[in-house]
Scaffold this active site. Structure first.
Site, PDB file in Angstrom:
ATOM      1  N   ASP A   1      46.688  53.238  35.317  1.00  0.00           N
ATOM      2  CA  ASP A   1      45.295  53.629  34.860  1.00  0.00           C
ATOM      3  C   ASP A   1      44.222  53.155  36.204  1.00  0.00           C
ATOM      4  O   ASP A   1      43.381  54.158  36.682  1.00  0.00           O
ATOM      5  CB  ASP A   1      44.658  52.349  33.979  1.00  0.00           C
TER       6      ASP A   1
ATOM      7  N   TYR B   1      54.099  44.545  22.238  1.00  0.00           N
ATOM      8  CA  TYR B   1      54.241  45.052  23.624  1.00  0.00           C
ATOM      9  C   TYR B   1      55.273  44.367  24.222  1.00  0.00           C
ATOM     10  O   TYR B   1      56.442  44.984  24.990  1.00  0.00           O
ATOM     11  CB  TYR B   1      52.880  45.137  24.265  1.00  0.00           C
TER      12      TYR B   1
ATOM     13  N   LEU C   1      40.655  55.026  26.813  1.00  0.00           N
ATOM     14  CA  LEU C   1      40.267  56.078  27.881  1.00  0.00           C
ATOM     15  C   LEU C   1      40.192  55.038  29.394  1.00  0.00           C
ATOM     16  O   LEU C   1      39.941  55.523  30.542  1.00  0.00           O
ATOM     17  CB  LEU C   1      38.999  56.789  27.974  1.00  0.00           C
TER      18      LEU C   1
ATOM     19  N   SER D   1      38.120  52.137  30.041  1.00  0.00           N
ATOM     20  CA  SER D   1      36.975  51.741  30.638  1.00  0.00           C
ATOM     21  C   SER D   1      37.142  50.458  31.661  1.00  0.00           C
ATOM     22  O   SER D   1      36.425  50.392  32.187  1.00  0.00           O
ATOM     23  CB  SER D   1      35.854  51.436  29.677  1.00  0.00           C
ATOM     24  N   SER D   2      38.196  49.772  31.339  1.00  0.00           N
ATOM     25  CA  SER D   2      38.444  48.387  32.035  1.00  0.00           C
ATOM     26  C   SER D   2      38.967  48.698  33.569  1.00  0.00           C
ATOM     27  O   SER D   2      38.382  48.473  34.323  1.00  0.00           O
ATOM     28  CB  SER D   2      39.368  47.430  31.327  1.00  0.00           C
TER      29      SER D   2
HETATM   30  P1  ADP Z   1      39.657  50.182  27.314  1.00  0.00           P
HETATM   31  O1  ADP Z   1      40.780  50.722  26.636  1.00  0.00           O
HETATM   32  O2  ADP Z   1      38.403  50.789  27.421  1.00  0.00           O
HETATM   33  O3  ADP Z   1      40.039  49.987  28.866  1.00  0.00           O
HETATM   34  P2  ADP Z   1      39.418  47.367  27.155  1.00  0.00           P
HETATM   35  O4  ADP Z   1      39.446  46.132  26.192  1.00  0.00           O
HETATM   36  O5  ADP Z   1      40.750  47.215  28.319  1.00  0.00           O
HETATM   37  O6  ADP Z   1      39.438  48.871  26.669  1.00  0.00           O
HETATM   38  O7  ADP Z   1      38.209  47.208  28.175  1.00  0.00           O
HETATM   39  C1  ADP Z   1      36.869  47.235  27.580  1.00  0.00           C
HETATM   40  C2  ADP Z   1      35.961  46.107  28.356  1.00  0.00           C
HETATM   41  O8  ADP Z   1      35.653  46.426  29.598  1.00  0.00           O
HETATM   42  C3  ADP Z   1      34.508  45.835  27.432  1.00  0.00           C
HETATM   43  O9  ADP Z   1      34.905  44.867  26.364  1.00  0.00           O
HETATM   44  C4  ADP Z   1      33.891  45.194  28.547  1.00  0.00           C
HETATM   45  O10 ADP Z   1      34.003  44.131  28.986  1.00  0.00           O
HETATM   46  C5  ADP Z   1      34.176  46.079  29.884  1.00  0.00           C
HETATM   47  N1  ADP Z   1      33.561  47.262  30.080  1.00  0.00           N
HETATM   48  C6  ADP Z   1      33.838  48.516  30.076  1.00  0.00           C
HETATM   49  N2  ADP Z   1      32.831  49.268  30.380  1.00  0.00           N
HETATM   50  C7  ADP Z   1      31.567  48.532  30.730  1.00  0.00           C
HETATM   51  C8  ADP Z   1      30.319  48.808  31.012  1.00  0.00           C
HETATM   52  N3  ADP Z   1      29.958  50.008  31.037  1.00  0.00           N
HETATM   53  N4  ADP Z   1      29.469  47.583  31.403  1.00  0.00           N
HETATM   54  C9  ADP Z   1      30.170  46.419  31.142  1.00  0.00           C
HETATM   55  N5  ADP Z   1      31.417  46.191  30.632  1.00  0.00           N
HETATM   56  C10 ADP Z   1      32.241  47.151  30.583  1.00  0.00           C
HETATM   57 MG    MG Z   2      41.549  48.601  29.333  1.00  0.00          MG
END
Ligand code: ADP
Ligand code: MG
Length: 382
Positions: free
Chosen positions: A172, A221, A125, A127-128
């Site tokens: 994204d 990729y 989803l 989160s990054s």
């Molecule tokens: P995604 O598919 O969720 O984007 P990624 O591996 O690209 O997965 O990103 C996840 C990383 O983003 C986590 O390992 C962390 O470093 C950072 N991250 C995401 N959410 C948070 C949060 N709430 N607090 C701190 N770091 C976060």
């Molecule tokens: Mg990501």
């Protein structure tokens, strides 16, 4: 966590109140996979799952950051001099954003920051991107930079590409910055023009993460990117965005099987995105189902980025929904998540079917998220 207790947490850590909050969402891509880096079309929507960051400007030039997800760990760095990676894996995302803003010549300021998020991490989803865009929104507001959502998104992408070493496209970050509640965002990845497309009130978005551990993803990729570039060059077009099926068939004899198949996916997927926009506007479930099924088949057979777990999840959900839903894998592939569009009443059917069949077949548990299309980046003073 409620706004009140989030604020109290900030006060507990920094001994003063936050001045503003920045909120940026995660996303799901409804259709248009691997078309972004071929200058094509994508149709993601921002979700109501979001990353919230409270901030207060500091008198000095330090950035201090805590995350409720990583208690007991914090990061701090100075915005004077070079910004380099630190010890904290997640803190590096904040450094990354500061680094690219600074590289672009923006005058930054010191900040106290507290992150909270209900975007699941590593579940597809994004989160990054939510974190980068939320942080970009803070520098924009706190340092009065007057940047557009698109400019903040581009900086977020640069942060991920140039500091975090992850070669993602713009999708994204752009949808996290410019998404609109109740809407998907049609994006032209060549011009970066966007168009909001209303999602019918009675449609739910269900995301099921296979939780299959993604392996060898980078090399696969990158190889797909090379195949796409080779195929475009053999058709004498600058990107697959400009190729037609006629061009493809005419050049078939000079292409490898893989180049042909990768290009076939991208060319047909671009058409499916544009057709899906019309189907969404008309709330036409039959066409949405056909397009999403065809997208999944193309990702399985032509682009070859599915795994038995995501194929199995798609099949389980398609069977559960019958004619009343549209299902396909979403995101970077080699595992990750699938997305279903269905009527609200049918969400329970997905949950039941996944719980009954997925673990029994694949020996892993799936995670299910029911999402709603939410707004993009919002920064407000408290
Ligand atoms: P995604 O598919 O969720 O984007 P990624 O591996 O690209 O997965 O990103 C996840 C990383 O983003 C986590 O390992 C962390 O470093 C950072 N991250 C995401 N959410 C948070 C949060 N709430 N607090 C701190 N770091 C976060
Ligand atoms: Mg990501």
């Amino acid at each position: 966590m409620t706004n009140n207790s989030f604020n109290e947490k900030f006060e507990e850590i920094y001994k003063q109140s936050a001045q503003a909050i920045s909120i940026a969402p995660g996303r799901v891509n409804l259709i248009g996979e691997f078309t972004d880096y071929n200058n094509g079309f994508v149709l993601p929507c921002a979700l109501e799952f979001a990353t919230r960051i409270l901030y207060k400007k500091r008198e000095d030039n330090k950035v201090v950051v805590h995350s409720l997800h990583y208690p007991g760990e914090h990061d701090e760095f100075s915005i004077d001099g070079d910004i380099t990676p630190g010890e904290s894996q997640w803190g590096n995302y904040i450094r990354a954003v500061a680094f690219v803003f600074k590289r672009q010549g923006h005058q930054l300021c010191g900040l106290d920051l507290l992150i909270d998020s209900n975007v699941p991490q590593g579940s597809g989803l994004s989160s990054s991107a939510a974190l980068e865009v939320s942080m970009g929104g803070i520098f924009n507001q706190a340092c009065q930079l007057n940047l557009s959502g698109q400019a903040i998104a581009l900086l977020g992408q640069e942060a991920e590409n140039d500091f975090m070493d992850c070669q993602c496209g713009i999708m994204d970050q752009l949808v996290s910055a410019n998404g609109k509640k109740g809407h998907a965002l049609l994006m032209d990845c060549r011009s970066l023009e966007t168009q909001s497309v209303s999602i019918p009130e009675d449609l739910s978005i269900v995301i099921v993460n296979s939780n299959y551990p993604r392996k060898l993803v980078d090399s696969e990729y990158n190889q797909r990117r090379i195949d796409c570039e080779e195929a475009a060059s053999k058709m004498s077009v600058s990107s697959l965005r400009d190729a037609t099926l006629d061009n493809l068939n005419a050049a078939r004899s000079i292409m490898t099987d893989n180049e042909y198949k990768r290009a076939h996916h991208v060319i047909t997927e671009n058409h499916r995105v544009l057709n899906a926009v019309e189907a969404l506007k008309n709330n036409n479930m039959k066409t949405l189902r056909e397009l999403m099924t065809a997208s999944h088949q193309s990702l399985k057979n032509d682009f070859e980025v599915t795994v038995p777990e995501t194929d199995g999840l798609v099949q389980i959900c398609q069977e559960a929904l019958g004619t009343q839903g549209a299902v396909r894998m979403t995101g970077g592939g080699f595992g990750g998540a699938i997305v279903c569009l269905c009527r609200h009443d049918d969400i329970a059917k997905i949950k039941e079917a996944v719980e009954a069949q997925y673990h029994a077949r694949f020996n892993i548990h799936a995670s299910i998220y029911v999402g709603k299309a939410g707004d993009g980046l919002q920064v407000s003073e408290l």
